[in-house]
Write a protein that holds these residues in place. Structure first.
Motif, PDB file in Angstrom:
ATOM      1  N   ASN A   1       0.832  -1.208   0.000  1.00 49.82           N
ATOM      2  CA  ASN A   1       0.000   0.000   0.000  1.00 49.82           C
ATOM      3  C   ASN A   1       0.871   1.265   0.000  1.00 49.82           C
ATOM      4  N   LEU A   2       1.967   1.223   0.743  1.00 47.06           N
ATOM      5  CA  LEU A   2       2.881   2.381   0.764  1.00 47.06           C
ATOM      6  C   LEU A   2       3.634   2.492  -0.569  1.00 47.06           C
ATOM      7  N   ALA A   3       4.017   1.348  -1.138  1.00 46.13           N
ATOM      8  CA  ALA A   3       4.712   1.370  -2.444  1.00 46.13           C
ATOM      9  C   ALA A   3       3.831   2.038  -3.496  1.00 46.13           C
ATOM     10  N   LYS A   4       2.563   1.693  -3.492  1.00 45.25           N
ATOM     11  CA  LYS A   4       1.660   2.267  -4.496  1.00 45.25           C
ATOM     12  C   LYS A   4       1.441   3.763  -4.255  1.00 45.25           C
ATOM     13  N   ARG A   5       1.425   4.139  -2.985  1.00 49.08           N
ATOM     14  CA  ARG A   5       1.243   5.560  -2.654  1.00 49.08           C
ATOM     15  C   ARG A   5       2.442   6.380  -3.155  1.00 49.08           C
ATOM     16  N   ILE A   6       3.636   5.853  -2.916  1.00 45.17           N
ATOM     17  CA  ILE A   6       4.851   6.546  -3.342  1.00 45.17           C
ATOM     18  C   ILE A   6       4.932   6.603  -4.872  1.00 45.17           C
ATOM     19  N   LEU A   7       4.570   5.492  -5.502  1.00 44.51           N
ATOM     20  CA  LEU A   7       4.579   5.443  -6.963  1.00 44.51           C
ATOM     21  C   LEU A   7       3.599   6.461  -7.541  1.00 44.51           C
ATOM     22  N   LYS A   8       2.433   6.551  -6.928  1.00 46.40           N
ATOM     23  CA  LYS A   8       1.429   7.515  -7.397  1.00 46.40           C
ATOM     24  C   LYS A   8       1.967   8.945  -7.292  1.00 46.40           C
ATOM     25  N   ASN A   9       2.603   9.267  -6.158  1.00 42.73           N
ATOM     26  CA  ASN A   9       3.182  10.615  -5.985  1.00 42.73           C
ATOM     27  C   ASN A   9       4.206  10.912  -7.078  1.00 42.73           C
ATOM     28  N   ALA A  10       5.096   9.944  -7.310  1.00 43.13           N
ATOM     29  CA  ALA A  10       6.201  10.169  -8.250  1.00 43.13           C
ATOM     30  C   ALA A  10       5.683  10.319  -9.674  1.00 43.13           C
ATOM     31  N   LEU A  11       4.753   9.458 -10.062  1.00 51.38           N
ATOM     32  CA  LEU A  11       4.251   9.500 -11.440  1.00 51.38           C
ATOM     33  C   LEU A  11       3.344  10.705 -11.667  1.00 51.38           C
ATOM     34  N   SER A  12       2.591  11.104 -10.645  1.00 52.45           N
ATOM     35  CA  SER A  12       1.694  12.258 -10.798  1.00 52.45           C
ATOM     36  C   SER A  12       2.485  13.548 -10.995  1.00 52.45           C
ATOM     37  N   ARG A  13       3.651  13.605 -10.415  1.00 52.51           N
ATOM     38  CA  ARG A  13       4.494  14.797 -10.569  1.00 52.51           C
ATOM     39  C   ARG A  13       5.029  14.859 -11.998  1.00 52.51           C
ATOM     40  N   ARG A  14       5.428  13.713 -12.521  1.00 55.57           N
ATOM     41  CA  ARG A  14       6.006  13.684 -13.873  1.00 55.57           C
ATOM     42  C   ARG A  14       4.927  13.753 -14.954  1.00 55.57           C
ATOM     43  N   TYR A  15       3.812  13.056 -14.745  1.00 50.65           N
ATOM     44  CA  TYR A  15       2.739  12.982 -15.750  1.00 50.65           C
ATOM     45  C   TYR A  15       1.417  13.364 -15.084  1.00 50.65           C
ATOM     46  N   PRO A  16       1.194  14.667 -14.847  1.00 49.71           N
ATOM     47  CA  PRO A  16       0.045  15.095 -14.037  1.00 49.71           C
ATOM     48  C   PRO A  16      -1.319  14.814 -14.666  1.00 49.71           C
ATOM     49  N   LYS A  17      -1.386  14.605 -15.946  1.00 51.84           N
ATOM     50  CA  LYS A  17      -2.711  14.431 -16.577  1.00 51.84           C
ATOM     51  C   LYS A  17      -3.270  13.012 -16.458  1.00 51.84           C
ATOM     52  N   ILE A  18      -2.436  12.081 -16.035  1.00 53.22           N
ATOM     53  CA  ILE A  18      -2.876  10.682 -15.966  1.00 53.22           C
ATOM     54  C   ILE A  18      -3.441  10.377 -14.569  1.00 53.22           C
ATOM     55  N   ASP A  19      -4.501   9.590 -14.525  1.00 50.45           N
ATOM     56  CA  ASP A  19      -5.109   9.199 -13.243  1.00 50.45           C
ATOM     57  C   ASP A  19      -4.385   7.954 -12.698  1.00 50.45           C
ATOM     58  N   TRP A  20      -3.240   8.183 -12.075  1.00 53.04           N
ATOM     59  CA  TRP A  20      -2.416   7.066 -11.590  1.00 53.04           C
ATOM     60  C   TRP A  20      -3.084   6.322 -10.444  1.00 53.04           C
ATOM     61  N   GLN A  21      -3.814   7.061  -9.634  1.00 53.85           N
ATOM     62  CA  GLN A  21      -4.531   6.443  -8.510  1.00 53.85           C
ATOM     63  C   GLN A  21      -5.427   5.313  -9.018  1.00 53.85           C
ATOM     64  N   ASN A  22      -6.154   5.619 -10.071  1.00 53.62           N
ATOM     65  CA  ASN A  22      -7.085   4.655 -10.643  1.00 53.62           C
ATOM     66  C   ASN A  22      -6.347   3.452 -11.243  1.00 53.62           C
ATOM     67  N   LYS A  23      -5.266   3.729 -11.962  1.00 55.46           N
ATOM     68  CA  LYS A  23      -4.484   2.629 -12.557  1.00 55.46           C
ATOM     69  C   LYS A  23      -3.921   1.721 -11.461  1.00 55.46           C
ATOM     70  N   LEU A  24      -3.418   2.340 -10.397  1.00 52.47           N
ATOM     71  CA  LEU A  24      -2.793   1.547  -9.332  1.00 52.47           C
ATOM     72  C   LEU A  24      -3.822   0.796  -8.497  1.00 52.47           C
ATOM     73  N   ALA A  25      -5.033   1.345  -8.426  1.00 53.50           N
ATOM     74  CA  ALA A  25      -6.075   0.686  -7.634  1.00 53.50           C
ATOM     75  C   ALA A  25      -6.403  -0.696  -8.192  1.00 53.50           C
ATOM     76  N   ALA A  26      -6.146  -0.874  -9.485  1.00 51.89           N
ATOM     77  CA  ALA A  26      -6.471  -2.151 -10.128  1.00 51.89           C
ATOM     78  C   ALA A  26      -5.442  -3.245  -9.819  1.00 51.89           C
ATOM     79  N   ILE A  27      -4.315  -2.867  -9.232  1.00 53.25           N
ATOM     80  CA  ILE A  27      -3.268  -3.863  -8.960  1.00 53.25           C
ATOM     81  C   ILE A  27      -3.395  -4.380  -7.529  1.00 53.25           C
ATOM     82  N   VAL A  28      -3.249  -5.668  -7.391  1.00 48.05           N
ATOM     83  CA  VAL A  28      -3.293  -6.260  -6.055  1.00 48.05           C
ATOM     84  C   VAL A  28      -1.958  -5.998  -5.360  1.00 48.05           C
ATOM     85  N   SER A  29      -2.000  -5.499  -4.125  1.00 48.06           N
ATOM     86  CA  SER A  29      -0.767  -5.336  -3.357  1.00 48.06           C
ATOM     87  C   SER A  29      -0.920  -6.082  -2.040  1.00 48.06           C
TER      88      SER A  29
END
Ligand code: GLN
Length: 244
Positions: A213-241
């Motif tokens: 859960n923390l890995a996905k949170r950190i990944l979301k932060n990092a990717l949202s900064r680089r690619y702000p127009k993409i809904d990373w939260q939604n993409k990551l929610a689909a992955i089982v952690s």
């Protein structure tokens, strides 16, 4: 070919990696590749230039006092760029010794005190410091630890082994509240730090493999900064952690 890229810098990964902190890179790669993100990895060590705008995630691992003292001598050369990276919302995970060196001061077991680069406000004293109450002194803080993150309600699990006692400063909040174990100083129930997109912790080794859960949170932060127009939260929610 993947459309997106996550550029990872491993700060002093050849020195500050005593507990397999590199596993955090593997964990991020594992999740990133499942959402079509390619990961590149650069080791940035003694004498290398750290360029703030070249990376999307930085890992700064832990080390024993000797390796930490070698790292501390080189770190001031990278301090300006690191500060720029952090203040510009760069994502960073600092474990144990790395966490200590981003703060104001660090006191080694032998009593020598070095300056951190003070990009953050915490400070660390040693296990025999007169700053500590008598009952807090004398022993390393070792063992399994569980904390609760107050923003998300998530629990994180890990293992700690440190002599340093860290006290958070202005503008910093804890990564979590200690449920069992010692945390930053064995007393105030704080563990780790969150400052902007920086996460610091005393959890050894690959904290992100055990806490998906923390890995996905950190990944979301990092990717949202680089690619702000993409809904990373939604993409990551689909992955089982997993958390274990
Ligand atoms: N040398 C530091 C201490 O003992 C950090 C240890 C670590 O990175 N695990 O406090």
């Amino acid at each position: 070919m993947a459309d997106y890229e996550l550029r990872i810098a491993h700060l002093y990964g050849d020195l500050m990696n005593t507990y397999g902190d590199y596993g955090n890179v593997i964990a991020l790669k594992y999740y990133a590749e499942q959402i079509g993100v390619k990961v590149s990895y650069t080791l940035v060590s003694l004498g290398d230039v750290f360029q703030a705008n070249a990376y999307d995630f930085v890992l700064f691992g832990g080390g024993q006092d000797y390796e930490e003292s070698v790292t501390a001598k080189d770190l001031p050369n990278k301090a300006d760029q690191l500060k720029a990276y952090i203040e510009n919302d760069g994502s960073l995970l600092a474990v144990c010794g790395g966490f200590q060196l981003l703060g104001r001061t660090m006191e080694f077991a032998d009593g020598s005190i070095i300056q951190g680069i003070a990009v953050m406000t915490h400070h660390t004293v040693n296990l025999n410091s007169t700053e500590l109450r008598d009952d807090m002194r004398g022993k390393r803080l070792i063992g399994n630890i569980q904390i609760k993150n107050n923003q998300t309600g998530e629990n994180y699990h890990g293992f700690e082994n440190h002599q340093g006692r860290t006290f958070l400063g202005p503008g910093e909040q804890a990564l979590g509240t200690v449920i069992s174990g010692n945390g930053n100083n064995g007393d105030d129930k704080t563990e780790g730090v969150i400052y902007k997109n920086v996460y610091g912790t005393y959890f050894h080794g690959p904290i992100l493999t055990r806490n998906g859960n923390l890995a996905k949170r950190i990944l979301k932060n990092a990717l949202s900064r680089r690619y702000p127009k993409i809904d990373w939260q939604n993409k990551l929610a689909a992955i089982v952690s997993e958390t274990f």
